[in-house]
Scaffold this motif. Structure first.
Motif, mmCIF file in Angstrom:
data_model
loop_
_atom_site.group_PDB
_atom_site.id
_atom_site.type_symbol
_atom_site.label_atom_id
_atom_site.label_comp_id
_atom_site.label_asym_id
_atom_site.label_seq_id
_atom_site.Cartn_x
_atom_site.Cartn_y
_atom_site.Cartn_z
ATOM 1 N N ALA A 18 -11.540 111.267 42.672
ATOM 2 C CA ALA A 18 -11.873 110.061 43.444
ATOM 3 C C ALA A 18 -12.887 109.205 42.693
ATOM 4 C CB ALA A 18 -12.404 110.444 44.817
ATOM 5 N N ARG A 19 -13.884 109.825 42.065
ATOM 6 C CA ARG A 19 -14.870 109.065 41.273
ATOM 7 C C ARG A 19 -14.190 108.364 40.107
ATOM 8 N NH1 ARG A 19 -17.860 113.879 42.042
ATOM 9 N NH2 ARG A 19 -17.439 114.529 39.886
ATOM 10 N N GLU A 20 -13.278 109.058 39.459
ATOM 11 C CA GLU A 20 -12.560 108.467 38.336
ATOM 12 C C GLU A 20 -11.678 107.307 38.803
ATOM 13 O OE1 GLU A 20 -12.815 109.578 34.901
ATOM 14 O OE2 GLU A 20 -14.601 110.353 35.892
ATOM 15 N N ALA A 21 -11.068 107.448 39.971
ATOM 16 C CA ALA A 21 -10.212 106.386 40.498
ATOM 17 C C ALA A 21 -11.009 105.120 40.759
ATOM 18 C CB ALA A 21 -9.520 106.854 41.776
ATOM 19 N N VAL A 22 -12.188 105.241 41.343
ATOM 20 C CA VAL A 22 -13.026 104.073 41.620
ATOM 21 C C VAL A 22 -13.386 103.363 40.326
ATOM 22 C CG1 VAL A 22 -15.274 103.332 42.480
ATOM 23 C CG2 VAL A 22 -13.908 104.966 43.797
ATOM 24 N N ALA A 23 -13.699 104.130 39.294
ATOM 25 C CA ALA A 23 -14.027 103.522 38.002
ATOM 26 C C ALA A 23 -12.844 102.763 37.424
ATOM 27 C CB ALA A 23 -14.497 104.603 37.018
ATOM 28 N N ILE A 24 -11.651 103.301 37.624
ATOM 29 C CA ILE A 24 -10.445 102.620 37.135
ATOM 30 C C ILE A 24 -10.218 101.329 37.907
ATOM 31 C CG2 ILE A 24 -7.925 102.789 37.054
ATOM 32 C CD1 ILE A 24 -8.322 105.786 36.404
ATOM 33 N N TYR A 25 -10.375 101.363 39.213
ATOM 34 C CA TYR A 25 -10.193 100.160 40.021
ATOM 35 C C TYR A 25 -11.172 99.056 39.622
ATOM 36 C CZ TYR A 25 -7.306 102.844 43.334
ATOM 37 O OH TYR A 25 -6.327 103.600 43.915
ATOM 38 N N ASP A 26 -12.356 99.437 39.157
ATOM 39 C CA ASP A 26 -13.372 98.455 38.759
ATOM 40 C C ASP A 26 -13.091 97.841 37.383
ATOM 41 O OD1 ASP A 26 -14.759 98.806 41.100
ATOM 42 O OD2 ASP A 26 -16.208 100.228 40.264
ATOM 43 N N ALA A 27 -12.155 98.443 36.650
ATOM 44 C CA ALA A 27 -11.875 97.980 35.285
ATOM 45 C C ALA A 27 -10.951 96.762 35.303
ATOM 46 C CB ALA A 27 -11.231 99.104 34.480
ATOM 47 N N ASP A 28 -11.072 95.951 34.279
ATOM 48 C CA ASP A 28 -10.205 94.787 34.098
ATOM 49 C C ASP A 28 -9.078 95.182 33.153
ATOM 50 O OD1 ASP A 28 -9.080 92.287 33.988
ATOM 51 O OD2 ASP A 28 -10.617 91.432 32.663
ATOM 52 N N ARG A 29 -8.001 95.694 33.708
ATOM 53 C CA ARG A 29 -6.868 96.183 32.925
ATOM 54 C C ARG A 29 -5.579 95.625 33.517
ATOM 55 N NH1 ARG A 29 -7.999 101.047 29.903
ATOM 56 N NH2 ARG A 29 -5.742 101.013 29.570
ATOM 57 N N PRO A 30 -4.560 95.382 32.703
ATOM 58 C CA PRO A 30 -3.284 94.894 33.233
ATOM 59 C C PRO A 30 -2.603 95.910 34.138
ATOM 60 C CG PRO A 30 -3.083 95.445 30.899
ATOM 61 C CD PRO A 30 -4.539 95.481 31.220
ATOM 62 N N GLU A 31 -2.944 97.192 33.988
ATOM 63 C CA GLU A 31 -2.316 98.222 34.808
ATOM 64 C C GLU A 31 -2.850 98.237 36.240
ATOM 65 O OE1 GLU A 31 -2.756 99.979 30.568
ATOM 66 O OE2 GLU A 31 -3.982 98.825 31.980
ATOM 67 N N VAL A 32 -3.980 97.571 36.463
ATOM 68 C CA VAL A 32 -4.579 97.559 37.803
ATOM 69 C C VAL A 32 -4.120 96.311 38.542
ATOM 70 C CG1 VAL A 32 -6.724 97.575 39.132
ATOM 71 C CG2 VAL A 32 -6.584 98.858 36.981
#
Length: 266
Positions: free
Chosen positions: A32-46
């Motif tokens: 869950a912590r890793e998921a939140v960090a991914i959601y905060d990233a500026d990536r085309p996959e998000v």
């Protein structure tokens, strides 16, 4: 990990199976912590909702070590290979957010309809298998399933490009009503760490989330190697072109990674 004969029989009859708390709280907290960090990233996959809230993050297993381990975890892979009778590869990997207050709907659909039309998948020998990262409750937009609807085969669908930020091949109300009258609706709920699996032709959807409780779920779409996609039209971070059979990691691999000193996801 192997399914019991009773679980296999239930899956083949109903089209879905839920295994509560298959992953520990420590494993889920780490993911869950890793998921939140991914959601905060500026990536085309998000991908984001029209409100800007995260909707889904694709292919996290390719750029995040924790989800890379999850994507090869025997608790995820072994049951699907047991049902298919052959090795599988990762067709799609995504973390669906269903954010608090702003999580949008997922319309009624079959996943195989998209895999066939957009990716050229020959048969519905792929399956979604999902891990709850938050508690999924009746009030925060749980996934709703129509039991036994997988027996209806590949249904006629329309390509909805406007309702939400993510295009889907959706079913009309008449079709959904007919199938619900036959099989009803179930909405599996449970604590973080529960695992849900369902047939590629099972009709499903979810309502919006207007509660303060987020509902993050990780989805692995595992496809039988012999059923690899022939004519993909979507980006490869959505429909993968690497058909290499998944080699599973040790059962404690996620725990060991969670306890090891490491940098947070970028």
């Amino acid at each position: 990990m192997k399914l019991t004969p009773e679980q296999v029989e239930f899956f083949h009859r109903e089209g879905w199976l839920f295994l509560p708390e298959l992953f520990s709280q420590e494993e889920v907290d780490f993911l869950a912590r890793e998921a939140v960090a991914i959601y905060d990233a500026d990536r085309p996959e998000v991908w984001r909702e029209k409100s800007g809230a995260p909707r889904t993050a694709f292919a996290a297993h390719l750029y995040n070590e924790a989800f890379g381990v999850l994507g090869a975890h025997p608790r995820m892979i072994d049951p699907i290979e047991q049902l298919f009778g052959e090795k599988v590869y990762m067709h799609q990997f995504k973390i669906n957010a269903k954010a608090a207050f702003t999580g949008d709907v997922w319309q009624w659909h079959q996943d195989y309809g998209t895999w066939k039309r957009d990716d050229g998948m020959p048969e519905p020998r792929a399956m979604n298998i999902a891990i709850f990262l938050d508690e999924v409750m009746p009030i925060n937009g749980p996934l709703m399933l129509v039991p036994q609807s997988q027996t209806a085969g590949d249904l006629k669908a329309s390509h909805d490009l406007e309702t939400t930020s993510y295009p889907l091949w959706t079913l009309d109300e008449e079709t959904v009503t007919r199938l619900v009258k036959q099989g009803g609706i179930v909405a599996p709920t449970g604590k973080p760490g529960g695992m849900l699996m369902f047939h590629g032709n099972l009709v499903h959807g979810s309502s919006g989330n207007i509660t303060p409780y987020p509902r993050k779920i990780v989805y692995l779409t595992l496809n039988a190697v012999s059923n690899y996609i022939r004519t993909p039209t979507r980006p490869d971070y959505i429909a993968h072109r690497d058909f290499t059979p998944i080699q599973t990691v040790a059962d404690d691999a996620l725990l060991r990674l969670a306890r090891a000193p490491r940098q947070a996801a970028e």
